[in-house]
Design an enzyme around this catalytic site. Structure first.
Site, PDB file in Angstrom:
ATOM      1  N   GLU A   1       1.765  -3.618  15.995  1.00 50.49           N
ATOM      2  CA  GLU A   1       2.823  -3.757  15.620  1.00 50.49           C
ATOM      3  C   GLU A   1       3.813  -3.160  17.486  1.00 50.49           C
ATOM      4  O   GLU A   1       2.854  -2.375  17.992  1.00 50.49           O
ATOM      5  CB  GLU A   1       3.687  -2.677  15.002  1.00 50.49           C
ATOM      6  CG  GLU A   1       2.803  -2.584  13.609  1.00 50.49           C
ATOM      7  CD  GLU A   1       4.019  -3.796  12.728  1.00 50.49           C
ATOM      8  OE1 GLU A   1       4.555  -3.798  12.917  1.00 50.49           O
ATOM      9  OE2 GLU A   1       3.208  -5.040  11.923  1.00 50.49           O
TER      10      GLU A   1
ATOM     11  N   VAL B   1      -5.057  -2.448  -0.057  1.00 47.03           N
ATOM     12  CA  VAL B   1      -6.315  -2.245   0.361  1.00 47.03           C
ATOM     13  C   VAL B   1      -7.567  -3.191   0.992  1.00 47.03           C
ATOM     14  O   VAL B   1      -7.837  -3.485   0.425  1.00 47.03           O
ATOM     15  CB  VAL B   1      -6.891  -1.287  -0.158  1.00 47.03           C
ATOM     16  CG1 VAL B   1      -7.968  -0.663   0.638  1.00 47.03           C
ATOM     17  CG2 VAL B   1      -6.441  -0.069  -0.878  1.00 47.03           C
TER      18      VAL B   1
ATOM     19  N   LYS C   1       0.637  -1.453   0.172  1.00 49.16           N
ATOM     20  CA  LYS C   1      -0.339   0.095   0.148  1.00 49.16           C
ATOM     21  C   LYS C   1       1.176   1.133  -0.215  1.00 49.16           C
ATOM     22  O   LYS C   1       0.218   2.507  -0.724  1.00 49.16           O
ATOM     23  CB  LYS C   1      -1.395   0.162   0.323  1.00 49.16           C
ATOM     24  CG  LYS C   1      -0.709   0.194   2.087  1.00 49.16           C
ATOM     25  CD  LYS C   1      -0.913  -1.102   4.010  1.00 49.16           C
ATOM     26  CE  LYS C   1      -0.113  -1.489   4.606  1.00 49.16           C
ATOM     27  NZ  LYS C   1      -0.472  -2.992   5.375  1.00 49.16           N
TER      28      LYS C   1
ATOM     29  N   GLU D   1      -4.999  -6.070  -5.212  1.00 56.09           N
ATOM     30  CA  GLU D   1      -5.770  -6.037  -4.787  1.00 56.09           C
ATOM     31  C   GLU D   1      -5.782  -5.960  -3.284  1.00 56.09           C
ATOM     32  O   GLU D   1      -6.689  -5.680  -2.746  1.00 56.09           O
ATOM     33  CB  GLU D   1      -6.571  -7.044  -5.278  1.00 56.09           C
ATOM     34  CG  GLU D   1      -7.661  -7.725  -4.622  1.00 56.09           C
ATOM     35  CD  GLU D   1      -8.795  -6.455  -5.183  1.00 56.09           C
ATOM     36  OE1 GLU D   1      -9.449  -6.903  -6.095  1.00 56.09           O
ATOM     37  OE2 GLU D   1      -9.459  -5.443  -4.005  1.00 56.09           O
TER      38      GLU D   1
ATOM     39  N   LYS E   1      -4.394   4.025   2.291  1.00 51.45           N
ATOM     40  CA  LYS E   1      -5.383   3.339   1.141  1.00 51.45           C
ATOM     41  C   LYS E   1      -5.975   4.142   1.525  1.00 51.45           C
ATOM     42  O   LYS E   1      -7.062   3.762  -0.367  1.00 51.45           O
ATOM     43  CB  LYS E   1      -6.194   2.275   2.501  1.00 51.45           C
ATOM     44  CG  LYS E   1      -4.856   1.271   3.071  1.00 51.45           C
ATOM     45  CD  LYS E   1      -5.477   0.563   4.116  1.00 51.45           C
ATOM     46  CE  LYS E   1      -4.416  -0.503   4.787  1.00 51.45           C
ATOM     47  NZ  LYS E   1      -4.613  -1.495   6.010  1.00 51.45           N
TER      48      LYS E   1
ATOM     49  N   ASP F   1      -1.483   4.804   7.850  1.00 47.36           N
ATOM     50  CA  ASP F   1      -1.725   3.446   7.537  1.00 47.36           C
ATOM     51  C   ASP F   1      -3.098   3.457   6.387  1.00 47.36           C
ATOM     52  O   ASP F   1      -3.059   3.097   5.114  1.00 47.36           O
ATOM     53  CB  ASP F   1      -1.950   1.835   7.827  1.00 47.36           C
ATOM     54  CG  ASP F   1      -2.510   0.603   7.329  1.00 47.36           C
ATOM     55  OD1 ASP F   1      -1.451   0.015   6.767  1.00 47.36           O
ATOM     56  OD2 ASP F   1      -3.687   0.382   7.550  1.00 47.36           O
TER      57      ASP F   1
HETATM   58  N1  LIG Z   1       1.083  -8.422   6.858  1.00 47.94           N
HETATM   59  C1  LIG Z   1      -0.218  -8.577   6.382  1.00 47.94           C
HETATM   60  O1  LIG Z   1      -1.627  -8.740   6.981  1.00 47.94           O
HETATM   61  C2  LIG Z   1      -0.788  -7.174   5.268  1.00 47.94           C
HETATM   62  C3  LIG Z   1      -2.366  -6.832   4.642  1.00 47.94           C
HETATM   63  C4  LIG Z   1      -2.173  -6.424   3.621  1.00 47.94           C
HETATM   64  C5  LIG Z   1      -0.500  -6.330   2.914  1.00 47.94           C
HETATM   65  N2  LIG Z   1       0.408  -6.146   3.467  1.00 47.94           N
HETATM   66  C6  LIG Z   1       1.180  -5.590   2.664  1.00 47.94           C
HETATM   67  O2  LIG Z   1       2.372  -6.607   2.041  1.00 47.94           O
HETATM   68  C7  LIG Z   1       3.910  -6.461   2.262  1.00 47.94           C
HETATM   69  C8  LIG Z   1       4.320  -7.617   2.679  1.00 47.94           C
HETATM   70  O3  LIG Z   1       3.606  -7.857   4.474  1.00 47.94           O
HETATM   71  P1  LIG Z   1       4.464  -8.557   5.468  1.00 47.94           P
HETATM   72  O4  LIG Z   1       3.774  -8.363   6.213  1.00 47.94           O
HETATM   73  O5  LIG Z   1       4.495  -9.703   4.639  1.00 47.94           O
HETATM   74  O6  LIG Z   1       6.296  -8.131   5.575  1.00 47.94           O
HETATM   75  P2  LIG Z   1       6.868  -8.919   6.144  1.00 47.94           P
HETATM   76  O7  LIG Z   1       6.255 -10.232   7.182  1.00 47.94           O
HETATM   77  O8  LIG Z   1       7.895  -8.108   6.876  1.00 47.94           O
HETATM   78  O9  LIG Z   1       7.837  -9.968   5.101  1.00 47.94           O
HETATM   79  C9  LIG Z   1       8.825  -8.868   4.781  1.00 47.94           C
HETATM   80  C10 LIG Z   1       9.702  -9.626   3.024  1.00 47.94           C
HETATM   81  O10 LIG Z   1      10.634  -8.784   3.012  1.00 47.94           O
HETATM   82  C11 LIG Z   1      12.088  -9.867   3.125  1.00 47.94           C
HETATM   83  N3  LIG Z   1      12.609  -8.237   2.670  1.00 47.94           N
HETATM   84  C12 LIG Z   1      12.445  -7.304   2.605  1.00 47.94           C
HETATM   85  N4  LIG Z   1      13.426  -6.431   2.205  1.00 47.94           N
HETATM   86  C13 LIG Z   1      14.043  -7.072   1.131  1.00 47.94           C
HETATM   87  C14 LIG Z   1      15.125  -6.820   0.445  1.00 47.94           C
HETATM   88  N5  LIG Z   1      15.539  -5.448   0.106  1.00 47.94           N
HETATM   89  N6  LIG Z   1      15.513  -7.865  -0.382  1.00 47.94           N
HETATM   90  C15 LIG Z   1      15.120  -9.516  -0.300  1.00 47.94           C
HETATM   91  N7  LIG Z   1      13.876  -9.480   0.692  1.00 47.94           N
HETATM   92  C16 LIG Z   1      13.899  -8.592   1.122  1.00 47.94           C
HETATM   93  C17 LIG Z   1      11.865 -10.375   3.792  1.00 47.94           C
HETATM   94  O11 LIG Z   1      13.162 -10.785   3.978  1.00 47.94           O
HETATM   95  P3  LIG Z   1      13.112 -11.295   5.601  1.00 47.94           P
HETATM   96  O12 LIG Z   1      12.405 -12.941   5.628  1.00 47.94           O
HETATM   97  O13 LIG Z   1      14.307 -12.421   5.410  1.00 47.94           O
HETATM   98  O14 LIG Z   1      13.521 -10.513   6.751  1.00 47.94           O
HETATM   99  C18 LIG Z   1      10.876 -11.284   4.396  1.00 47.94           C
HETATM  100  O15 LIG Z   1      10.523 -11.910   3.292  1.00 47.94           O
HETATM  101  C19 LIG Z   1       3.527  -5.276   2.213  1.00 47.94           C
HETATM  102  O16 LIG Z   1       3.592  -4.057   1.590  1.00 47.94           O
HETATM  103  C20 LIG Z   1       2.373  -4.889   3.701  1.00 47.94           C
HETATM  104  O17 LIG Z   1       1.895  -3.805   3.708  1.00 47.94           O
HETATM  105  C21 LIG Z   1       0.411  -6.761   4.342  1.00 47.94           C
END
Ligand SMILES: NC(=O)c1ccc[n+]([C@@H]2O[C@H](COP(=O)([O-])OP(=O)(O)OC[C@H]3O[C@@H](n4cnc5c(N)ncnc54)[C@H](OP(=O)(O)O)[C@@H]3O)[C@@H](O)[C@H]2O)c1
Length: 431
Positions: free
Chosen positions: A193, A135, A108, A132, A208, A204
């Site tokens: 968090e 948001v 987002k 998709e 959105k 956040d």
């Molecule tokens: N979590 C939710 O419920 C949710 C809901 C809607 C949207 N989103 C969106 O989805 C995206 C991912 O969220 P998440 O919660 O899954 O994040 P997360 O748990 O922090 O995971 C981020 C991943 O990206 C990897 N990463 C970060 N920087 C990197 C780099 N420079 N090179 C290579 N790998 C890298 C990290 O590696 P490591 O594992 O090795 O640290 C990790 O595997 C975000 O944009 C978030 O806003 C999340």
């Protein structure tokens, strides 16, 4: 029957969402192939630390810390960005689109700040950029707005788009606990968090809201264009008073069409009628309420975050992008209609205002005259308490934000006013 299409997936990020998606691609691929005619193969996965323990067992040979190698790999047909943040995600997506590879993202922050630039590039390259999950997590919102409602004259979309704040406000409302205790509980349960600023201060939800403005109204807003106030100042007293007046307090993202096709996007705690469908959206659930000329009122409801629900939305986009790619096509991007940002000062709302006053004759008249001076008309007024506890509670009719702010400014320096207490916008249902 045609031979199944094979699509190689390059995954950037394998955290909460990436792990859940990798699990679907690795363990449910037969079912997905049966339902879609497309066989997905996870070809490469970029992470920061390949040796870290993960929720899903990704074969070690797929993991790399070189995200560019994933994008450039000729075996990767579709790039899925689940890293978060603006850079390096923006550069990697740009590269993928230049290579004419469709991109799916849940990011987002990225889409709310540089989405226009990336969408234009995708359009020019004739490939999909789908988001998709950016948001409402697992709730289909972007596709219905972009496709099913493409011809609809939408007047307003109102969303509960942040599960953390909705959880906190629900606990404060239903169990009478204070903001601090509700936040600590949300953190303990993994809904907030350790640093909750982005959620509780509304940033956040503002990102959105910008995305919703662009998809629903063809605006070109970025996060910084969205007026935002968080929930950290909402008190138990506000919630109790709201309940007594028949309202519930929610953090809403409100995006609406203004005069001259301007588009206004704002995020703030809002009192909504306890009978409004959004009032029943509890705990960490999200919902989007859409008001359109022909469709009337629509509501989309579900889990707005979490690995599995978000991965479900990402998978839907991957299937769409892969199908389009296999027939040499791409989906339609919402047109940028160029609607300018409608500044908050020029928007109007009803307001709830509490004022602590001296308990003596004439006070009410002098307070009411300040509202009148600024053309803010009063819908209802209640007086409570005596002497040091004397307090006036006003609900105004819809009034210009600028006029209400001038009223509050003058009330704060009025000699009979001891303190202007809480002020909150009230959702108008008679748009
Ligand atoms: N979590 C939710 O419920 C949710 C809901 C809607 C949207 N989103 C969106 O989805 C995206 C991912 O969220 P998440 O919660 O899954 O994040 P997360 O748990 O922090 O995971 C981020 C991943 O990206 C990897 N990463 C970060 N920087 C990197 C780099 N420079 N090179 C290579 N790998 C890298 C990290 O590696 P490591 O594992 O090795 O640290 C990790 O595997 C975000 O944009 C978030 O806003 C999340």
């Amino acid at each position: 029957m045609n031979a199944p299409t094979k699509i190689g997936i390059g995954l950037l990020g394998c955290g909460n969402v990436g792990s859940a998606l990798a699990q679907l691609l690795l363990e449910d691929s037969e079912n997905i192939a049966r339902r879609t005619g497309i066989t997905f193969e996870l070809r490469k996965v970029a992470v920061r630390r390949p040796s870290k323990d993960r929720d899903v067992s990704v074969p070690a040979e797929l993991l790399t810390d070189d995200a560019s190698a994933v994008v450039n790999d000729p075996e990767v047909d579709v790039v899925v960005e689940l890293m978060g943040g603006i850079e390096p995600a923006r550069g990697l997506i740009t590269r993928a689109l230049e290579l004419k590879k469709p991109v799916v993202t849940a990011n987002k922050e990225l889409m709310a700040n540089v989405g226009a630039e990336l969408s234009a590039l995708a359009q020019a390259q004739g490939v999909d950029l789908l988001y998709e999950a950016a948001v409402g997590g697992g709730i289909p919102l972007i596709r219905p707005l972009r496709e099913s409602l493409a011809g609809e004259r939408i007047s307003r979309v109102i969303g509960i788009v942040n599960g953390t704040t909705n959880y906190i406000l629900t606990r404060m409302t239903e169990d009478g606990i204070g903001y601090g205790a509700a936040l600590a509980e949300a953190q303990g349960r993994g809904y907030a968090e350790r640093d909750p600023t982005a959620d509780v201060e509304g940033y956040d939800a503002a990102a959105k809201a910008a995305i919703l403005a662009n998809v629903a109204f063809g605006a070109s807003l970025v996060s910084g264009d969205v007026y935002s106030e968080g929930i950290s100042d909402v008190t138990q007293e506000d919630i109790k008073l709201a309940a007594r007046l028949g309202y519930v307090v929610k953090l809403l993202a409100i995006v609406q069409l203004g005069p001259k096709d301007q588009v206004g996007a704002r995020v703030h705690p809002t009192m909504i009628s306890a009978r409004h469908p959004l009032a029943s959206v509890r705990l960490s659930f999200n919902a989007l309420f859409v008001e359109g000329d022909s469709c009337g009122e629509l509501m989309f409801y579900g889990k707005g975050a979490g690995g599995a629900p978000t991965a479900s939305a990402v998978l839907g986009d991957i299937i769409d992008a892969s199908h389009n790619r296999s027939i040499g096509s791409h989906g339609r991007n919402p047109l940028a209609l160029g609607g300018e940002n409608w500044p908050i000062d020029e928007q109007s709302s009803s307001f709830y205002v509490t004022i602590e006053v001296d308990d003596r004759p004439g006070v009410l008249a002098s307070v009411a005259s300040v509202f009148g001076l600024h053309h803010v008309s009063i819908r209802s007024m209640e007086q409570s308490g005596l002497k040091d506890e004397a307090r006036l509670i006003f609900i105004t009719h819809r009034a210009l934000e600028r006029d209400v702010q001038s009223t509050l400014h003058d009330l704060r320096v009025l000699p009979v006013v001891r303190r202007v207490g809480n002020v909150m916008r009230v959702l108008d249902e008679d748009m």
